[in-house]
Scaffold this motif. Structure first.
Motif, PDB file in Angstrom:
ATOM      1  N   TRP A 242      16.319   9.734  -1.251  1.00 29.61           N
ATOM      2  CA  TRP A 242      15.505   8.916  -0.355  1.00 29.61           C
ATOM      3  C   TRP A 242      16.352   8.407   0.811  1.00 29.61           C
ATOM      4  O   TRP A 242      15.960   8.498   1.965  1.00 29.61           O
ATOM      5  CB  TRP A 242      14.938   7.729  -1.132  1.00 29.61           C
TER       6      TRP A 242
ATOM      7  N   LYS B 197      18.097  -1.556   8.685  1.00 27.09           N
ATOM      8  CA  LYS B 197      17.964  -1.977   7.295  1.00 27.09           C
ATOM      9  C   LYS B 197      17.260  -3.339   7.214  1.00 27.09           C
ATOM     10  O   LYS B 197      16.396  -3.554   6.386  1.00 27.09           O
ATOM     11  CB  LYS B 197      19.348  -2.063   6.631  1.00 27.09           C
TER      12      LYS B 197
ATOM     13  N   ILE C 171      13.669  -2.793   7.870  1.00 32.07           N
ATOM     14  CA  ILE C 171      12.988  -2.209   6.706  1.00 32.07           C
ATOM     15  C   ILE C 171      12.780  -3.271   5.629  1.00 32.07           C
ATOM     16  O   ILE C 171      11.702  -3.413   5.057  1.00 32.07           O
ATOM     17  CB  ILE C 171      13.802  -1.019   6.135  1.00 32.07           C
ATOM     18  N   LYS C 172      13.842  -4.068   5.367  1.00 30.75           N
ATOM     19  CA  LYS C 172      13.759  -5.118   4.358  1.00 30.75           C
ATOM     20  C   LYS C 172      12.634  -6.093   4.685  1.00 30.75           C
ATOM     21  O   LYS C 172      11.875  -6.508   3.830  1.00 30.75           O
ATOM     22  CB  LYS C 172      15.088  -5.878   4.281  1.00 30.75           C
ATOM     23  N   ARG C 173      12.570  -6.471   5.977  1.00 33.43           N
ATOM     24  CA  ARG C 173      11.563  -7.436   6.390  1.00 33.43           C
ATOM     25  C   ARG C 173      10.161  -6.878   6.161  1.00 33.43           C
ATOM     26  O   ARG C 173       9.270  -7.576   5.708  1.00 33.43           O
ATOM     27  CB  ARG C 173      11.763  -7.776   7.871  1.00 33.43           C
ATOM     28  N   ARG C 174      10.012  -5.582   6.483  1.00 36.93           N
ATOM     29  CA  ARG C 174       8.717  -4.946   6.287  1.00 36.93           C
ATOM     30  C   ARG C 174       8.347  -4.947   4.805  1.00 36.93           C
ATOM     31  O   ARG C 174       7.212  -5.235   4.426  1.00 36.93           O
ATOM     32  CB  ARG C 174       8.740  -3.493   6.802  1.00 36.93           C
ATOM     33  N   GLN C 175       9.377  -4.665   3.962  1.00 34.06           N
ATOM     34  CA  GLN C 175       9.113  -4.650   2.527  1.00 34.06           C
ATOM     35  C   GLN C 175       8.699  -6.031   2.047  1.00 34.06           C
ATOM     36  O   GLN C 175       7.754  -6.179   1.287  1.00 34.06           O
ATOM     37  CB  GLN C 175      10.363  -4.177   1.770  1.00 34.06           C
ATOM     38  N   LYS C 176       9.414  -7.059   2.547  1.00 31.14           N
ATOM     39  CA  LYS C 176       9.100  -8.429   2.150  1.00 31.14           C
ATOM     40  C   LYS C 176       7.681  -8.788   2.574  1.00 31.14           C
ATOM     41  O   LYS C 176       6.914  -9.348   1.810  1.00 31.14           O
ATOM     42  CB  LYS C 176      10.083  -9.402   2.807  1.00 31.14           C
ATOM     43  N   GLU C 177       7.360  -8.420   3.819  1.00 30.72           N
ATOM     44  CA  GLU C 177       6.013  -8.694   4.335  1.00 30.72           C
ATOM     45  C   GLU C 177       4.965  -8.032   3.456  1.00 30.72           C
ATOM     46  O   GLU C 177       3.976  -8.635   3.066  1.00 30.72           O
ATOM     47  CB  GLU C 177       5.879  -8.168   5.769  1.00 30.72           C
ATOM     48  N   ALA C 178       5.230  -6.739   3.134  1.00 36.99           N
ATOM     49  CA  ALA C 178       4.289  -5.989   2.309  1.00 36.99           C
ATOM     50  C   ALA C 178       4.111  -6.683   0.964  1.00 36.99           C
ATOM     51  O   ALA C 178       2.996  -6.830   0.452  1.00 36.99           O
ATOM     52  CB  ALA C 178       4.802  -4.565   2.110  1.00 36.99           C
ATOM     53  N   LEU C 179       5.237  -7.145   0.389  1.00 33.82           N
ATOM     54  CA  LEU C 179       5.199  -7.835  -0.891  1.00 33.82           C
ATOM     55  C   LEU C 179       4.359  -9.114  -0.802  1.00 33.82           C
ATOM     56  O   LEU C 179       3.513  -9.380  -1.649  1.00 33.82           O
ATOM     57  CB  LEU C 179       6.614  -8.175  -1.359  1.00 33.82           C
TER      58      LEU C 179
END
Lengths: 375, 317
Positions: A14, A360, A363-371
């Motif tokens: 990945w 990075k 990406i992390k922020r997007r993941q947090k937002e998604a969560l």
């Protein structure tokens, strides 16, 4: 231990897709956007500029030929830098080794006579690699033995190389006439243009082969890329190179001589930079003079970093920077933008590739937002 | 002939040539002591040299030019600070990007502002600070002429560099700031533990190095050459880094090491005048500072040890 081993490949797969291709691509896009903003605030039209740039670099077979012409030495200097980076060595002075490689060819190509092309050309290419390696040897030894930083020493050697060449072309190796340059190589020592290898009828039938000034050096460069890829992936030499770059202490414990590997790595890096000098002399100018390289050694840094030091990734990265250089003239002519903008874009690409953290973090922020949305 | 070469002028020239190297080297010392490698001194110096010239040409006031050079050096170093401290990029790579960016921006703006590449219009150079008369009475007159020639014939930034070297030396080893700075490069975690911000400390150090490199650039254009030429720094930033190492990462040491390189440069310029008699191609003289840099590095390293945490990004736990 076994658990990490099992999870690693999936994660790595990945990561390799996202980082090895995604981050370089995003870096180029970001660099073009920031470059456009700089053009726009300086009163130029970025759309017209990039349109002209594209026209000048990929607009037709002749333009593509010009792009490949500039990409040829860039593939080789990119390989030189990438090979060094893999051993955690920064050969910032590739330009100097390139000069020495070019010098060896410009001298031997005229001095040695009577050999058939098929022997002469490989011999000259080999000579350029030896000259480049030799020019990297002292910095390599100093790095391995006393720890002198190769960034300073190879840079100093690069200035010294340029002065040696500029002395020789006005002194002992000067061709008759006013211009400070060496005598032209005979045809038997040149790398011919691709289009001269085909007949008139073939070129009419297949117009895309009409690649202008592109010469056989591009084949040399592509073979070199495959060769470096093979070395790094399948040989002990390449394994040791990567191991030392990854963790010198562990390598030393594991029985690899870090000093010897450092010397080999910097010399091999120098050899490819030397080869870049050879293709410029044998395929483009047929002689050496003061300004025969337009900073290919330095652009090689950007090429290697954009390729994430992958020998095959160096090819598209070199074509990108080769295209920027080839199209810069058309851009200045048609959109009035100074060619130096190319250097700015090159610097921006290096910045963004090096600053992976930006991506990075994003990406992390997007993941947090998604969560948080999911929650 | 030796009497023609060894003159007060030779030593004065050594002091002049050492000045940009020394300023950049002291910048490098401060930066590396804080744990950040700065190979972008070259680019920061170039940007300082350029904007110093631009503002001087626009306003006719060289002092405003000097201020502009310092400010632009600081601005460029902020990019390096952000990339290497906040984004934790590879510091050498970030420095390389800045060097290329500096070449690009100065070249691009030169064509944008003046419509041509190459060299700008002349700005003229700042004059010497003191103007003492030469003496011609006997032995003491000769001594006075040497002192006057070597030490009292210089432009403002030459003296500034000497003062900066002494003040920086004092600050680095005798003040709280200096203690924190040195600890940042040796053991940043310890500094963090006692409640001093590593990020802030390193930012200040990098900005200071940018300002000093910018001032070095101003010295090059506004005091030595009198105009800006593309890529005129010519590797001085890298030689300055070597001077910093040779000076064992101390400001006064950096200054003295720069004097050595400055002397080599002064000597090669002087020797070129006697080219007819010496009969060595000028390129060999021009090589001298670069060869000397390699020789010095080869001889000194191993005995000189840099800050332990230099080049390593700091990540707060």
């Amino acid at each position: 231990m076994s658990e990490t081993r099992e999870t690693l490949p999936a994660q790595k797969a990945w990561m390799s897709v996202a980082q090895k291709v995604g981050i370089p691509l995003a870096s180029v896009v970001l660099a073009i956007i920031v470059g456009s903003v700089i053009m726009w605030t300086s009163g130029y039209d970025p759309v017209a500029a990039f349109a002209a740039l594209f026209k000048g670099s990929f607009g037709g077979p002749k333009q593509i030929g010009d792009t490949l012409l500039r990409s040829t030495p860039l593939i080789l200097t990119g390989l030189a830098l990438a090979y060094g980076f893999r051993a955690n060595l920064f050969n910032i002075g590739a330009e100097g080794q390139l000069f020495m490689g070019g010098l060896a060819v410009a001298w031997l190509g005229v001095a040695v006579t009577g050999l058939p092309w098929i022997i002469m050309v490989p011999m000259l290419l080999l000579a350029s690699m030896l000259a480049g390696a030799a020019w990297a040897f002292v910095p390599a030894i100093l790095k391995a033995r006393v720890g002198a930083h190769e960034v300073i020493t190879t840079m100093m050697f690069s200035y010294i190389a340029r002065y040696i060449v500029s002395w020789l072309v006005v002194g002992p190796l000067k061709a008759p006439g006013q211009i400070p340059q060496t005598v032209a190589l005979p045809t038997g020592a040149q790398l011919p243009r691709i289009q001269t290898l085909f007949g008139e009828s073939t070129l009419d039938a297949l117009p895309f082969l009409n690649l202008g000034r592109t010469h056989l050096g591009i084949v040399v460069a592509l073979v070199a890329a495959l060769f470096v890829w093979f070395i790094l992936k399948y040989t002990t030499l390449g394994y040791e190179n990567r191991a030392v770059g990854f963790n010198p202490w562990a390598s030393e414990t594991g029985g690899i001589s870090v000093q010897w590997t450092t010397v080999k790595a910097l010399c091999i890096s120098g050899a490819f930079a030397g080869l870049a000098g050879a293709v410029e002399v044998m395929g483009v100018h047929y002689r050496i003079f003061d300004q025969f390289s337009s900073g290919f050694g330095f652009t090689g840094i950007a090429v290697a970093l954009l390729a994430k030091n992958h020998p095959l990734g160096v090819i598209p990265a070199a074509i990108l920077f080769g295209g920027l250089t080839a199209g810069a003239g058309t851009m200045q002519l048609e959109a009035g933008v100074p060619q130096k903008i190319i250097l700015i874009i090159q610097a921006l690409v290096i910045f963004f590739v090096a600053a992976e953290e930006i991506f990075k973090w994003f990406i992390k922020r997007r993941q947090k937002e998604a969560l948080s949305h999911a929650g | 002939m030796l009497g023609d070469i060894i003159t007060p002028d030779l030593f004065a020239s050594a002091l002049r040539m050492a000045t940009p190297l020394a300023l950049a080297a002291i910048g490098g010392t401060i930066c590396e002591r804080s744990g950040v490698v700065n190979i972008a001194l070259e680019g920061m110096m170039l940007v300082g040299a350029f904007f110093g010239t631009v503002i001087t040409l626009a306003t006719g006031n060289a002092w405003l030019g000097i201020i502009a050079a310092v400010v632009s050096g600081v601005a460029v170093s902020a990019i390096h600070a952000f990339a290497s401290i906040n984004l934790r990029s590879d510091q050498v790579v970030s420095g390389t990007a800045i060097n290329i960016l500096a070449l690009g921006v100065t070249g691009f703006m030169m064509e944008r502002l003046y419509g041509h590449p190459g060299t700008t219009d002349p700005t003229g150079t700042l004059g010497p600070v003191f103007k003492f008369a030469m003496s011609d009475d006997g032995f003491f007159g000769t001594i006075w002429n040497w002192i006057n020639g070597i030490f009292l014939s210089h432009t403002p930034i030459v003296y500034m560099a000497i003062i900066i070297a002494i003040v920086a030396q004092w600050a680095m080893f005798r003040t709280r700031w200096g203690l924190h700075l040195r600890a940042l490069g040796e053991h940043p975690r310890a500094v963090d533990t006692v409640g001093v911000s590593v990020i802030r400390g390193r930012w200040i150090a990098v900005l200071m190095s940018g300002g000093l490199a910018g001032l070095a650039g101003a010295n090059l254009t506004l005091e030595q050459v009198g105009s800006f030429t593309e890529n005129m720094t010519n590797g001085r930033g890298f030689i300055a880094l070597a001077a910093n190492i040779f000076g064992h990462w101390t400001p006064v040491g950096s200054y003295l090491a720069s004097l050595l390189f400055g002397f080599a440069d002064a000597l090669q310029i002087k020797l070129q005048i006697f080219r007819g008699e010496i009969n060595i191609p000028p390129q060999f003289f021009l090589m001298l500072p670069y060869v000397l840099t390699v020789v010095v590095l080869a001889g000194v390293i191993g005995r000189a040890v840099g800050p332990a945490a230099v080049g390593k990004p700091y990540e707060k736990e």
